[in-house]
Structure formats: C-alpha cells, structure tokens
Write an enzyme that holds these catalytic residues in place. Structure first.
Site, PDB file in Angstrom:
ATOM      1  CG  HIS A 228      -1.722   1.030   1.091  1.00 33.74           C
ATOM      2  ND1 HIS A 228      -2.921   0.958   0.321  1.00 33.74           N
ATOM      3  CD2 HIS A 228      -2.050   2.337   1.930  1.00 33.74           C
ATOM      4  CE1 HIS A 228      -3.802   2.142   0.676  1.00 33.74           C
ATOM      5  NE2 HIS A 228      -3.029   3.038   1.521  1.00 33.74           N
TER       6      HIS A 228
ATOM      7  CD  GLU B 269      -3.117  -1.735  -1.827  1.00 32.89           C
ATOM      8  OE1 GLU B 269      -3.042  -0.957  -1.024  1.00 32.89           O
ATOM      9  OE2 GLU B 269      -3.303  -1.196  -3.157  1.00 32.89           O
TER      10      GLU B 269
ATOM     11  CG  ASN C   5      30.106 -24.955  -3.351  1.00 36.93           C
ATOM     12  OD1 ASN C   5      29.500 -24.796  -4.513  1.00 36.93           O
ATOM     13  ND2 ASN C   5      31.239 -24.849  -2.995  1.00 36.93           N
TER      14      ASN C   5
END
Length: 724
Positions: free
Chosen positions: A46, A68, A454
């Site tokens: 908002h 929204e 990794n």
C-alpha cells in the site's frame, strides 16, 4: 526539494519496503495464518503504491495496486496463503525492484502482465472464476472507500468504522494558513469522514481533527508522509466510548505535547469557552469573574482547615513538580527529534577518512611533544590522544551494521535454489544482531552466496536419499555469527552428506597437487578444495561443479584479512568457519623495526614476544624453530623475507602470532610498541606483494608496512611440510 531529490527519497524508501516485503513473504511460508505478517505485506504494498503515485511512478503504482488487491482478499479471509501465491508475490517484488532500477520506471511490461495473470489464476483456482472476479472487484472498491460512500459523505455504518484523533501542529518558526492544508484534508476525506476540526492559536498553532474511517492507522498516516508543509502530525486511534471527549479542545501547548506523548484524549471544553462561543457571555466578563476567584490554599487557610506554612510547603512541592515535568518534556522532545537520521554511505566513508587523518596528526603531535619534555604540552597531548581514541571508536561504531542485514537476503536464495533442485531445505540464522563494519558486510555477500550454493547443491541430499539414510526429509543449513575476541566468527553448517576425504585426496593426486604418498592432516586435505579449478563433482550443473569459485571465496576472505576453515564428517555434514576483523579502516597494531624499516603486526593476532639469541639459533641446527616452553614453534625472519640490508643484532625479538589454532613466530630486530594503525591501500604495483596487506603513516610522517600474517602463516607451514 528538487525532483531528483524527491525521486531519490522515494526510491530509498521503496527499496527498504521491498526488503521488508520479501522478508514478510518468506515468513508467511512458515506461518501462513499470521495476520500480523499478512498486514505487514499489505502495508508495504500500500505504501509503495501510494508513494509511487505521488512521485509520478504510475506504472509502479498500477502494478502494485493489482498485487495489493489480491492481498486485500487474503487479509479479508477470502483467499488462503499458498505456495504458488507466495512464489508469484516474490516475483512481483522482483518486478517492482526492476521497475525502480529502470530509467523509465516501467520495466518489462510482459513480465509484469505474466505475474498478474498468474495471481488472477491463483485467485480463480481458489475461489472459482466467477466468484474470484466478484471478490477482486469488491476488494478494489474497499481499497477506495470514497468510491461507494454515500452522497452526503456520511457513513451509514458508523459502529464498524475506526475513530482517529489527528493533531496537526505547525513547526516552530513557521506560519501556515488553513488553506495550505486543503489538499491534505481532501486526500484524507477520500478515506473517510472528518467529524470535527478545531483550529487553535495560543502559544502555538495546531489543528485538532476527529476523523472516522474504515482504513487502518497506517493508511491514515501515509497521507501526511511526504508533505512539504512545515507541520508535525500525530495520528491516534481512539475507542468509540471516548468519542465525546474528542470534541473538546486542548487549551495549553504543554498539555498538547503531553497528550501526544501519553496518548490521552483531549479534555472537554470548559464551561466559559462554550458560553463565549455561543455569544451568551463576553470573554471580558468571564475573565473578570475568574479574577475574583480565590486560590484553594487561601480558602483553606481562611477556614482554618490548614496553616499557611503547610500551604506554602505544599505550593513549593507543586512548583518543583511542575519544573521537573517541564524539564522532562524538553528532554524527551530533544531525544525524539534526533532519534535517527539517514546519512549517505559516502559521507560516512569520508568521515572515517578524516578521522584516520586526525589519528595520524595526533601521533605526529605526540612524537614532537615527547621530545620537548614540557609537562604542559605532554598533558595536552595525552588529552588529545584520549579524545582522538574516543572519536575513532565512535566513528567506527557508526559504520557498524548488524550482520542480519546480509543474513535476511539468503532466505530467498535457499528457498528458490532448493525448489529448483527438488530439495527441501530450512535455513536457520543465529546472531543476526552481531555487528560488523559496513565495508566488510558488503564484501562478504558474494563469498557467502557461493558457500551457501555449494551447501545446497553438493551438501544437502534430495529428500528420498535422506529418508533412505534415516535422516529427516528436510535438510538444514544454519548460518550463525558471534564475536570471538577482536574478530567476528561466521559459521555455515549443514547436515548433508559431508565431504569425502578420499575423494578429495584422489582428485588432488590426479591434478598433480599432491603426491600419492604425501601425508596430510584432515585440515590440509579439506583446504585442497580452495585450489583453483578443484572440484570433486561428477557432473556440472547450472549451480556448481566447474571448480570455479572456492578459490575466489578464499581470495575474497584473504582480502578482508580473514581466514576460512573447513571441518567435515562424511555422512553427517560440514561446518565452514570464517573469521573476520571487525573493521578494515583503523586497527590496533604492534609496531616493529627491522634495520631502518618499520612494520606493523595486527595486535589481535599477537600472543606474546620472546627473545631469540644466537645460542637459540645454534641449538636449532640451522632450522627456523624455537622451543617455547616445550612447544616447537616455526618462525620466519622478516629481514630475509623482504631482503632488508644490514646485519641482525645479537639478540632479536620473536613476535609469536596465533591463527586457526597454530602458532608461528615473526623475527624482528626491535619491538617498539602498540600503534594505532590507519590502514592505507597499496598502489597497483605493490598490491600483490607477498606478505604485505597495506601500509600506514607513522607519527614522523614515514611509512610502515602492515604484515599479512595469514599469508606468511601459509608460506611458513608449507615450507615446514616440504622440509619434513
């Protein structure tokens, strides 16, 4: 404020909100029913929408409005939180970020449309096509209360709406006419109804407004966020039973300040004020009648209820309480007014540079004063040294940031990458409040990303493999930070398959890094993965396996004057430990001399200093070892390493340094003492000189080189292994 400045303010605010949005969306994955988090997501969207529209970023405002709308349905319980919804919402967050980064502020519209189509599909799948369209329309209408408000501007369902008291106070030294607030009040009326508005002009000027709306307090406050009118605004939600009190007025500026601080409602208007406003009694008559009233103390004394002495004592106590209250208000106001400010990183860097130069000048002054033998100058020099130390610590403290600002970014990485690889992984973080220098945190991001990738790709097994081994289907990666002496220690720990020492050793022999019969400790075997091009992966993926990266990680940590260590148990998991200095700007060092050259050793690595005599050298039979209380410690001669001219003194000094549980000695001619070291980078020509990490300027203006102890460490230990 110029357009460029206002745009920059909006972007900085939006980037912060996007960071909060991403964190909240990831939290929702764990607790999808948490309304506080859902409301945080909605407020962030908002605010971005409202600010974007205000600053002319219409494309951002329109796109964010659509997202929204969907979350307003979630907030109203019409749409459940789901994995597809969160994935699309995170993609929407990324798209808003790309729109902010683009020069036009619009980004790739095809990407945005694809995300919005996906969100509509999610809503349609959860609610049914026809019902979803109705709910989206309803949600959009609710986001704009003015769209379906009654024509007379009054709400037909007052008990369901919230009441707010809004105090708009003109900043000191400014003059604001009521007409200046018209645009703000019109914007306010789009959210609801202004039930009353009172203007006060006594000691100060302020407006007392009672406002009724369906919107939450955050939405009401946002209307006043970016106004350039010199006013301060306080919005407070009040209970409906206090409604009558809100039509009163505050008749004293101090009472107004106290009401804002404590949240107490405004008092009801006094009887005299009401009679004057109605025109029943002139204000002069009210003042005259009030002047005839006697104080309570005087009335009590006349009736003999209490003596005048006791009344005077009580009055003195009352006056003291008033003075204390006034002083407390002023103190609170000062603290609140200067609680925090936004400062650009460039200004902080410049400030640290200036403090560094000041430290150098202070050292020069101290050196000059020491040769004068003047008590007055010595006292001033010591005071200057104390103040410069405090200024240094304070300035470096400003640059310290909680490492959690980096940790929070990795939740998204783990989520997306584990999903791509078909793995189930939880990321746990500890010690996010641990502080580290801003520069260190910035340079640490890439190495940590590679190490985490990794762990996800090579370390954690897929759910089926984990189940077959008797492990939980969900893998776990823990990222933690803690202070350790003058350093910060960061640990990356996973519960995956661990590293195979035999596989690492075989690969190293295959690549010619070691001989087949070479004896290596576990630590040395694991450190082989930091060699360029080294990888034990049987296949190359789009994540890792090419042997590119771990050597880069090692160099990056070395550049930060840190160290990295690996400990792994096959089948149980791996722990990677990174040690880093708190700051890269100013350090405490030990100044030493070799011939006519000066060097600095970081004090955090120094354990002790001992003498090295000719007899010690002879007993070692030409080998560079010293027997230190029964422990054999290798050492390196700085004179030989840097080819310093001249002969060694009969008695040399060994500075014993410790790193990663090992010890080596650094042999120098003389140990001068502690030195506050301002680190200066070396030029390109000298940047790759082995054993030097930087330079500093001494008190007499000459240069001292800062020794790179970790690099010297590795060289000495490698020579010891080769000789043994």
């Amino acid at each position: 404020m110029s357009d460029d400045m206002t745009t920059q303010v909006f972007k900085e605010e939006a980037y912060e909100l996007l960071g909060e949005l991403e964190t909240s969306l990831l939290e929702l994955e764990d607790v999808p029913d948490d309304m506080d988090i859902i409301n945080r997501v909605f407020r962030a969207l908002h605010t971005i929408k409202g600010s974007g529209s205000m600053f002319g970023f219409e494309a951002i405002a329109e796109f964010t409005h659509e997202v929204e709308t969907v979350f307003d349905m979630v907030r109203n319980g019409e749409l459940p939180i789901s994995k597809p919804l969160l994935t699309l919402s995170l993609s929407a967050r990324d798209h808003i970020y790309s729109m902010l980064e683009s020069a036009s502020g619009e980004g790739d519209s095809s990407v945005g449309n694809g995300i919005l189509d996906g969100l509509r599909d999610v809503a349609a799948g959860a609610l049914g096509e026809e019902e979803a369209e109705d709910d989206v329309s309803t949600a959009e209408a609710e986001l704009d209360p003015a769209a379906d408000a009654p024509e007379d501007g009054k709400s037909e369902d007052l008990p369901l709406r919230s009441l707010y008291q809004i105090i708009i106070k003109v900043s000191a030294g400014n003059d604001v006419e009521e007409e200046s607030l018209d645009s703000l009040l019109q914007e306010l009326e789009r959210l609801g109804d202004i039930r009353s508005k009172n203007l006060h002009k006594e000691k100060e000027t302020w407006w007392d407004i009672v406002f009724e709306s369906d919107a939450d307090s955050m939405s009401v406050e946002e209307i006043f966020f970016f106004t350039d009118i010199p006013v301060s605004v306080n919005v407070r939600e009040v209970a409906r039973e206090d409604f009558a009190d809100l039509f009163g007025a505050v008749d004293d500026a101090d009472d107004l300040d106290e009401m804002i601080k404590t949240g107490e409602a405004c008092p009801v208007k006094k009887l005299g004020e009401i009679l004057v406003e109605r025109g029943d009694v002139p204000s002069e008559t009210i003042d005259a009648v009030l002047a005839d009233q006697k104080p309570l103390g005087e009335l009590l004394a006349e009736k003999g209820v209490v003596s005048k002495e006791k009344i005077n004592s009580a009055l003195a106590e009352q006056n003291a309480a008033k003075e204390f209250k006034t002083a407390s208000r002023k103190t609170r106001n000062k603290v609140d007014a200067a609680s925090s400010i936004r400062v650009s990183a460039e200004k902080l860097d410049y400030l640290v540079d200036l403090v560094g130069e000041l430290v150098i000048v202070q050292a020069q002054i101290s050196q000059v004063v020491s040769s004068k033998a003047d008590p007055s100058l010595t006292a001033l020099s010591e005071e200057l040294e104390r103040l410069s130390d405090e200024l240094r610590d304070s300035t470096l403290g400003i640059r310290m940031l909680p490492i959690g600002t980096t940790f929070s970014k990795f939740r998204r990485l783990v989520r997306d990458l584990s999903e791509d690889l078909g793995k189930e992984i939880d990321l746990h973080t500890n010690g996010a409040e641990t502080e580290l220098d801003k520069t260190v945190i910035e340079r640490l991001g890439d190495p940590l990303v590679h190490l985490l990738r990794n762990s996800i790709d090579h370390g954690i097994e897929d759910p089926e493999t984990r189940s077959a081994k008797g492990k939980s289907r969900r893998g776990s990666i823990t990222l933690s930070a803690e202070h350790s002496g003058g350093d910060v220690m960061i640990l990356i720990e996973d519960d995956g398959k661990g590293m195979s020492k035999e596989a690492i050793r075989s690969k190293a022999v295959e690549k010619g890094l070691i001989s087949a019969d070479q004896d290596l400790s576990d630590k040395e075997i694991f450190n082989l993965i930091f060699e360029p091009g080294f990888s034990t992966a049987k296949s190359v993926t789009n994540v890792s396996g090419r042997g590119v990266g771990m050597d880069v990680v090692k160099r990056a940590i070395d550049t930060l004057r840190g160290s990295i260590d690996i400990n792994s148990k096959e089948g149980r998991g791996t722990v990677i430990t990174i040690r880093l200095p708190l700051t890269l700007a100013i350090i405490d060092g030990l100044q030493v001399r070799v011939g006519d050259d000066y060097f600095v050793i970081p004090l955090s690595l120094v354990e002790e200093c001992v003498e090295l005599t000719n007899k010690d050298v002879e007993e070692a039979n030409g080998q560079q070892f010293v027997n230190l209380r029964g422990e054999i410690v290798p050492y390196i001669r700085i004179r030989e390493w840097f080819e310093v001219e001249g002969d060694s003194p009969p008695i040399e000094q060994i500075v014993i340094t410790g790193l990663d549980g090992s010890r080596i000695g650094v042999v120098v001619d003389t140990v001068i003492g502690e030195h506050q070291t301002v680190i200066k980078s070396l030029g390109r020509v000298y940047r790759d000189v082995e054993g030097i990490s930087g330079a500093t300027i001494k008190g007499d203006g000459t240069l001292a080189l800062i020794l790179d102890i970790p690099k010297l460490f590795r060289t000495v230990l490698a020579e010891v292994k080769a000789a043994g």
